[in-house]
Design an enzyme around this catalytic site. Structure first.
Site, PDB file in Angstrom:
ATOM      1  CG  ASP A 164      46.622  48.422  14.049  1.00 16.23           C
ATOM      2  OD1 ASP A 164      46.438  48.116  15.229  1.00 16.23           O
ATOM      3  OD2 ASP A 164      47.404  47.789  13.302  1.00 16.23           O
ATOM      4  CG  ASP A 193      43.645  45.639  15.655  1.00 14.84           C
ATOM      5  OD1 ASP A 193      43.259  44.463  15.862  1.00 14.84           O
ATOM      6  OD2 ASP A 193      44.319  46.277  16.481  1.00 14.84           O
ATOM      7  CE1 TYR A 196      41.660  49.521  17.164  1.00 14.79           C
ATOM      8  CE2 TYR A 196      41.439  49.446  14.781  1.00 14.79           C
ATOM      9  CZ  TYR A 196      42.227  49.403  15.912  1.00 14.79           C
ATOM     10  OH  TYR A 196      43.585  49.248  15.784  1.00 14.79           O
ATOM     11  CG  ASN A 230      44.385  43.639  19.618  1.00 16.02           C
ATOM     12  OD1 ASN A 230      45.047  43.995  18.622  1.00 16.02           O
ATOM     13  ND2 ASN A 230      43.943  44.510  20.513  1.00 16.02           N
ATOM     14  CG  HIS A 315      47.543  42.659  15.094  1.00 18.71           C
ATOM     15  ND1 HIS A 315      47.208  43.692  14.237  1.00 18.71           N
ATOM     16  CD2 HIS A 315      47.214  43.101  16.337  1.00 18.71           C
ATOM     17  CE1 HIS A 315      46.681  44.691  14.917  1.00 18.71           C
ATOM     18  NE2 HIS A 315      46.683  44.360  16.202  1.00 18.71           N
ATOM     19  CG  HIS A 325      50.540  47.045  22.047  1.00 18.10           C
ATOM     20  ND1 HIS A 325      49.555  46.616  22.912  1.00 18.10           N
ATOM     21  CD2 HIS A 325      49.956  47.978  21.257  1.00 18.10           C
ATOM     22  CE1 HIS A 325      48.429  47.263  22.649  1.00 18.10           C
ATOM     23  NE2 HIS A 325      48.650  48.096  21.654  1.00 18.10           N
ATOM     24  CG  HIS A 352      49.320  45.087  18.718  1.00 18.04           C
ATOM     25  ND1 HIS A 352      47.972  45.155  19.024  1.00 18.04           N
ATOM     26  CD2 HIS A 352      49.935  44.579  19.828  1.00 18.04           C
ATOM     27  CE1 HIS A 352      47.788  44.704  20.259  1.00 18.04           C
ATOM     28  NE2 HIS A 352      48.961  44.354  20.765  1.00 18.04           N
ATOM     29  CB  VAL A 353      52.922  49.654  17.851  1.00 18.48           C
ATOM     30  CG1 VAL A 353      53.437  51.008  18.338  1.00 18.48           C
ATOM     31  CG2 VAL A 353      53.336  48.542  18.800  1.00 18.48           C
ATOM     32  CG  HIS A 354      47.395  52.363  17.317  1.00 16.06           C
ATOM     33  ND1 HIS A 354      46.363  52.556  18.211  1.00 16.06           N
ATOM     34  CD2 HIS A 354      47.229  51.103  16.819  1.00 16.06           C
ATOM     35  CE1 HIS A 354      45.602  51.474  18.245  1.00 16.06           C
ATOM     36  NE2 HIS A 354      46.117  50.575  17.412  1.00 16.06           N
TER      37      HIS A 354
END
Length: 464
Positions: A164, A193, A196, A230, A315, A325, A352-354
């Protein structure tokens, strides 16, 4: 000798288990200063285009075959196609070889890409430094990479973990922190990711170009192993863009056919003593789908006597105790977790989870829709699940955690950073997570991994 060695390893397992328990269930006391995450402006130095007519830019490499004797070199030219050729030579040779590739272009709404070149260099020697040159005929640029050692059970190798990433000031700190880590990563496992670009109006694909120039300083010199997230979907039917993953697949090829995959979103590679399986959270994964059938056939193929470390990249995390999420990976977990336990996957990395989180070794394979047994339990055959979607993108940190901290969660912290997975031999690997705020050598979280497959083999030998 076998019994003695088994006793020593058994003692080590006991010690490591105790250490695991001592470090379990921690929500880090470190609190990152609340700051708005801001993308770097387009005129930042890290986005600068190289000088010269038709100079190649956005140079990056990835593994090009199953075992590490090939690389795929990719780059972009803006003025004209130029040659899709690569000159390459080993460090101790003056003889230059030539490989011929292809170029592609694509359009996305009102954006037209440059000329995106891909060239596979094959039949390389293991554990060798190679130089390569792109931009032949106009403005040549030279880079280098190291091929991995030959695949084998006791081959040490060091992976970096990033997810990410984006292209914010924090993203730049993450990449710098990784580059300056004293434990040098040799290959980046990237859990999805990338640019962006879809956070900008009409999925501004100029941001794919800036991201490619930003990451070139690492990705041109060591392979990045790609996972689709995503933000790679770029599905925007309102403006006529109905082909998912279009910019990503044009720019970032992977060697999926080498592992008999039918699509570039799930595939596997071997590298040194590791077998790496990449899965697609945003492609169909239900029963009888191509991804399901591929994974069903892939896991039994893994020869742990050759590649003892089994690593999975995806992801969307399956185990996540943040209120972001939450449970998004649940349907995939229900489909595939029994296989992960059966084949003793060592570690699963997701994004996915930041934020950052590391689980205990847990499984929830007993659960079905009617029995109500839906609490994960500790399971020494299960992998450790690590969420490392903390690269630093524009969307900022996930700071809202579920309370109380679930038992399956061993350590969590809302900070940006990267990780290192340092394989020592067939039985041991050292994992460390590094937050951006610390000195380069500081480990904010760490864990010794003891290979469960070889522990099982040793227990069998000892019992005899």
């Amino acid at each position: 000798m076998g019994c003695c060695w088994g006793s020593v390893l058994g003692a080590l397992v006991l010690l490591l288990s105790v250490l695991d328990l001592c470090n379990g269930g921690t929500t880090s006391a470190f609190v990152r200063k609340v700051e708005k995450t801001v993308d770097m402006p387009l005129d930042s130095d890290v986005f600068r285009t190289p000088p010269g007519y038709n100079a190649p830019q956005q140079v990056h490499i990835t593994q090009g075959d199953l075992e590490g004797k090939a690389v795929i070199v990719s780059w972009v030219t803006m003025d004209e196609p130029g040659l899709s050729k690569v000159l390459y030579w080993s460090e101790n040779s003056k003889h230059k070889h030539k490989a011929k590739g292809i170029f592609v272009t694509y359009k996305f709404y009102n954006y037209t890409s440059g000329y995106i070149h891909h060239c596979e260099i094959k039949n390389l020697k293991f554990n060798t430094k190679y130089y390569y040159e792109v931009g032949i005929g106009h403005t040549p640029r030279t880079f280098w990479f190291m091929t991995p050692p030959e695949v084998g059970p006791d081959v040490p190798y060091t992976f970096g973990l990033i997810g990410d990433l984006g292209q914010s000031y924090d993203s730049n700190k993450t990449l710098t922190h990784y580059e300056l880590n004293p434990t040098k990563g040799q290959t980046v496992l990237f859990v999805g990711d990338l640019s962006y670009a879809d956070n900008y109006p009409f999925h501004d694909n100029v941001r794919w170009d800036t991201w490619g120039r930003f990451t070139e300083r690492s990705a041109a010199y060591q392979p990045w192993i790609w996972t689709a997230g995503n933000h790679e979907l770029d599905f925007f039917p309102e403006i006529g863009e109905t082909e998912p993953f279009k910019p990503y697949t044009h720019r970032y090829p992977v060697p999926y056919k080498a592992s008999n995959s039918t699509a570039p979103f799930w595939y596997s590679i071997k590298r040194a003593s590791a077998y790496i399986i990449v899965l697609a959270s945003y492609s169909a994964y239900g029963k009888y789908t191509p991804q399901y059938k591929w994974l069903e056939q892939e896991l039994p193929k893994v020869n742990r006597s050759e590649t003892p470390w089994l690593i999975v990249l995806m992801h969307a995390p399956w185990y996540n105790s943040y209120n972001y999420h939450y449970m998004e990976g649940e349907t995939m977990r229900v489909m595939y977790e029994p296989w992960f336990v059966k084949y003793k996957v060592d570690v699963v990395f997701a994004g996915h989870v930041h934020a950052y989180e590391r689980s205990e070794r847990v499984s929830n394979v007993a659960y079905n829709i009617v029995n109500g047994i839906c609490t994960p339990v500790k399971d020494q055959s299960a992998p450790v699940y690590i969420t490392i979607g903390d690269g630093g993108n524009l969307e900022g940190l996930a700071t809202n955690m579920t309370e109380p901290q679930p038992e399956y969660s061993a350590f969590r912290e809302a900070s940006f950073g990267h990780a290192i997975f340092d394989i020592k031999n067939r039985t041991h690997a050292y994992y460390s997570w590094h937050r951006n705020q610390d000195g380069y050598a500081v480990e904010a979280d760490s864990l010794w991994f003891f290979n469960r497959y070889w522990h099982q083999i040793d227990d069998s030998t000892t019992a005899q």
